[in-house]
Scaffold this motif. Structure first.
Motif, short mmCIF file in Angstrom:
data_model
loop_
_atom_site.label_atom_id
_atom_site.label_comp_id
_atom_site.label_asym_id
_atom_site.label_seq_id
_atom_site.Cartn_x
_atom_site.Cartn_y
_atom_site.Cartn_z
N ILE A 262 -46.90 -38.20 -126.82
CA ILE A 262 -47.00 -39.66 -126.89
C ILE A 262 -46.27 -40.30 -125.73
O ILE A 262 -46.25 -41.52 -125.60
CB ILE A 262 -46.44 -40.20 -128.22
CG1 ILE A 262 -45.03 -39.68 -128.49
CG2 ILE A 262 -47.36 -39.86 -129.37
CD1 ILE A 262 -44.41 -40.19 -129.78
N PRO A 286 -47.17 -34.28 -131.61
CA PRO A 286 -46.17 -34.03 -130.57
C PRO A 286 -45.08 -33.10 -131.08
O PRO A 286 -45.10 -32.67 -132.23
CB PRO A 286 -45.61 -35.42 -130.36
CG PRO A 286 -45.62 -36.01 -131.73
CD PRO A 286 -46.84 -35.43 -132.40
N VAL A 288 -41.61 -32.33 -132.71
CA VAL A 288 -41.03 -33.08 -133.84
C VAL A 288 -40.01 -34.12 -133.41
O VAL A 288 -39.73 -35.06 -134.15
CB VAL A 288 -40.36 -32.16 -134.90
CG1 VAL A 288 -41.39 -31.44 -135.71
CG2 VAL A 288 -39.39 -31.19 -134.26
N GLU A 290 -40.22 -36.18 -130.85
CA GLU A 290 -40.79 -37.39 -130.26
C GLU A 290 -40.90 -38.50 -131.29
O GLU A 290 -41.18 -38.26 -132.45
CB GLU A 290 -42.17 -37.10 -129.67
CG GLU A 290 -42.12 -36.35 -128.35
CD GLU A 290 -43.45 -36.45 -127.61
OE1 GLU A 290 -43.95 -37.57 -127.41
OE2 GLU A 290 -43.99 -35.40 -127.23
N LYS A 291 -40.67 -39.72 -130.84
CA LYS A 291 -40.75 -40.87 -131.75
C LYS A 291 -41.57 -41.99 -131.11
O LYS A 291 -41.55 -42.17 -129.89
CB LYS A 291 -39.34 -41.42 -131.99
CG LYS A 291 -38.45 -40.48 -132.78
CD LYS A 291 -38.21 -41.02 -134.16
CE LYS A 291 -37.24 -40.12 -134.92
NZ LYS A 291 -37.12 -40.57 -136.31
N TYR A 292 -42.26 -42.71 -131.94
CA TYR A 292 -42.83 -43.97 -131.51
C TYR A 292 -41.79 -45.05 -131.74
O TYR A 292 -41.07 -45.03 -132.74
CB TYR A 292 -44.04 -44.37 -132.34
CG TYR A 292 -45.31 -43.65 -132.03
CD1 TYR A 292 -46.17 -44.14 -131.05
CD2 TYR A 292 -45.67 -42.51 -132.73
CE1 TYR A 292 -47.36 -43.49 -130.78
CE2 TYR A 292 -46.86 -41.87 -132.46
CZ TYR A 292 -47.70 -42.35 -131.49
OH TYR A 292 -48.88 -41.71 -131.23
N SER A 293 -41.72 -46.01 -130.86
CA SER A 293 -40.87 -47.16 -131.09
C SER A 293 -41.80 -48.36 -131.20
O SER A 293 -42.49 -48.71 -130.25
CB SER A 293 -39.90 -47.31 -129.93
OG SER A 293 -39.11 -48.44 -130.14
N TYR B 292 -38.90 -50.57 -135.23
CA TYR B 292 -38.90 -49.39 -136.07
C TYR B 292 -38.98 -48.18 -135.16
O TYR B 292 -39.69 -48.20 -134.14
CB TYR B 292 -40.12 -49.33 -136.97
CG TYR B 292 -40.10 -50.20 -138.17
CD1 TYR B 292 -39.55 -49.74 -139.36
CD2 TYR B 292 -40.66 -51.46 -138.15
CE1 TYR B 292 -39.56 -50.54 -140.50
CE2 TYR B 292 -40.68 -52.26 -139.28
CZ TYR B 292 -40.13 -51.80 -140.45
OH TYR B 292 -40.15 -52.58 -141.57
N VAL B 294 -40.28 -44.46 -135.47
CA VAL B 294 -40.98 -43.58 -136.41
C VAL B 294 -41.61 -42.40 -135.69
O VAL B 294 -42.06 -42.51 -134.55
CB VAL B 294 -42.09 -44.33 -137.18
CG1 VAL B 294 -41.51 -45.35 -138.12
CG2 VAL B 294 -43.08 -44.97 -136.23
#
Lengths: 370, 370
Positions: A262, A286, A288, A290-293, B292, B294
């Motif tokens: 991502i 992705p 583990v 990785e994060k979406y913000s 957020y 996530v």
């Protein structure tokens, strides 16, 4: 039980827990017990999936077996034996198995065509079969596989085994959210597909097959010609067309993210072109970590939502296979004979993105002595 | 046009651009032009919404007017005049207006009962009416309001004006995602409501009114008794019951986040108890800078999604008002006479969370000379 010749030890190309992730070697391991609803399969071929790499690199967690981890969950083979309660299959049938090999059968999810989300479900490899005997599952780069018949799919005659293999995971993974979000008949609907790779090249074809207008998104225009050939009506190179969103206001009934990572994905851009109540669904998994913000505001002007989707149900798999047979949806594949050297090379090429669009390991009859 | 007595200047309690956010003062401002579909309303009362504070504190962006910003978008009043093309309302009708005062009427969203998402739509205050004359809108802490009839709702006789006011924004904001996600008849469905405040106390009541099993979530147990009285079947104090998720596996058809801020909200916990394909929908709006964080993995085991929802459609508003009248859904309100001192105090108490559960400004007939 109807038994053919079932060896007690299966063979497979596995990776040792502390070895290099791409260094497969031929190993043997005791097979799992055959439960009443299990189907025993002698494998013909197996696709290579991005999940295989993430598992072997231990990016999704540790390898569970000390004696070598065999991955592969796009398995096609022939039934050679069936458990006492199997009703759907008989010896000789050509079948496939995806990323899920058993489920409880009794929970609300299993009973509502959501068995892939069964909380007791077991993954095809590197998972503990807590429903039965805590066997640690081994995947399909192997001589045989044993799965619950609910997770086994009949392969239509129109599809070659090698072409059917990538549909077991990649195909079903993209097909399920397509039909859940826009229905089996998507005439008049527009969907965006991000990432024209192993998953995306099937999503474009299936989107077209269910009648949708498909817009393909990729960073560069290098895959434009192929994406249009797969069935996309429009191709957007997001790295080259900075203001692409202005052409797609209120434009999408679904955006399916098939990109593995991502990093660099501008979620705000994609959310901004969704129709009211539409979803951005991610199937490309992705690392583990990785994060979406995302800001709640991002979604607000569209009442939109962001989510993920996991595999698909048997009902969806059967429909997908029928549709593929009828509408000519075919994975674009490169065949690789299954052996230590070529497995290793294919895994490394896959890791480098050097595949258009899916590897399938073949010649299983030559590789395994059983 | 049917005209009553329409002053050219309206009066309202506004805040100066560079003043303290809570220091309202009586100001006059030229009214907007009356368009053919506009309804002119003499205000009876107006609810105080969290959005008012965020606007006055300029946390959603700058104030647009130099001469003072009048907020308020939970307006109840009587029709005193109608534009030449108004068909739904006549002088004397008791009506309400929420957070949206006009929309284009011609786009796909307007034509599909999604006018609240019209890309050219105009907010009730501190917004530019680009559809007409670029008038900068002024809200309902005021003598009069003018809105397109599509954004005007008839108030059933069973509801007092003061009780109807909070339904215009808070009520509709929670009602729309409830019925969009689980339908108008939610018998057999379970929904979670996070945050028992201005929004949440209505969400619990409306959830119960459409037949759902409602679980109320709050940090502490201080609101337990009241939440159960409102119609929740179960109350969870998330700050006191650390392992609450274990009791709700596969439990929710919808979780509606009515908390204003997202600090300290454990999104992973809430997502983990959703049913397959269910949504976590946020209607409590934070500061624009809040995010957020996530992981796609969070959603994966449930095929779940995260999204936001904005207001509701007129169709939903009409249904909501009918349901409130029939089922006894009533905001819990504290009445405050509209004047500089009490407006200021109520805004500050609202900011401190010192309201159970909604302020309504009243006595408009005494406050304004027109």
């Amino acid at each position: 039980m109807t038994t053919g010749e079932i060896p007690n030890e299966f063979q497979g190309y596995g990776v040792l827990k502390n070895g290099d992730w791409f260094k497969t070697q031929l190993i043997s391991y005791p097979r799992k017990n055959i439960n009443p609803k299990d189907v025993v399969i002698k494998n013909i071929c197996c696709g290579i999936c991005g999940s295989d790499l993430l598992t072997l690199k231990q990016q999704w967690g540790p390898m569970l077996r000390e004696d070598g981890c065999v991955v592969g969950h796009e398995i096609i083979g022939h039934v050679i034996a069936t458990g006492t309660e199997v009703t759907e299959f008989k010896v000789g049938d050509r079948v496939g198995v995806g990323a899920h090999c058993t489920s409880c059968g009794g929970c609300a999810r299993c009973k509502s065509d959501n068995e892939q989300y069964c909380l007791q479900g077991v993954d095809t490899y590197n998972d503990v079969d807590g429903l039965h005997d805590d066997y640690i599952t081994q995947g399909g780069y192997s001589s045989h596989f044993i799965a619950n018949e609910k997770e086994v799919f009949a392969i239509p005659a129109e599809l070659s085994s090698e072409e059917a293999a990538p549909l077991m995971c990649a195909g079903l993974t993209v097909f399920s959210p397509l039909v859940r979000e826009v229905g089996y008949n998507a005439t008049g609907k527009t969907m965006g597909i991000i990432g024209i790779g192993g998953l995306g090249h099937l999503a474009v074809q299936f989107g077209k097959a269910i009648g949708a207008n498909v817009v393909a998104f990729s960073r560069s225009s290098s895959k434009k010609k192929q994406a249009l050939e797969m069935g996309a009506s429009t191709f957007v190179a997001t790295g080259e067309e900075k203001d692409w969103t202005t052409n797609f206001k209120d434009g999408f009934d679904l955006i399916l993210n098939c990109a593995i990572g991502i990093d660099g994905l501008n979620l705000d851009d994609y959310i901004s072109v969704l129709k009211v109540g539409a979803k951005f669904v991610s199937v490309g998994l992705p690392d583990v970590k990785e994060k979406y913000s995302v800001s709640p505001f991002t979604f607000l002007q569209h009442g939109a939502a962001f989510g993920s989707s996991l595999l698909g149900s048997k009902k969806e798999a059967n429909y997908m296979l029928k549709l593929a047979a009828e509408k000519g949806v075919r994975p674009w594949i490169e065949k690789v004979p299954v052996n230590a050297k070529s497995c290793s090379e294919a895994l490394q090429r896959c890791d480098a993105g050097d595949v258009r669009y899916r590897f399938v390991l073949t010649d299983f009859d030559k590789a395994f002595s059983q």
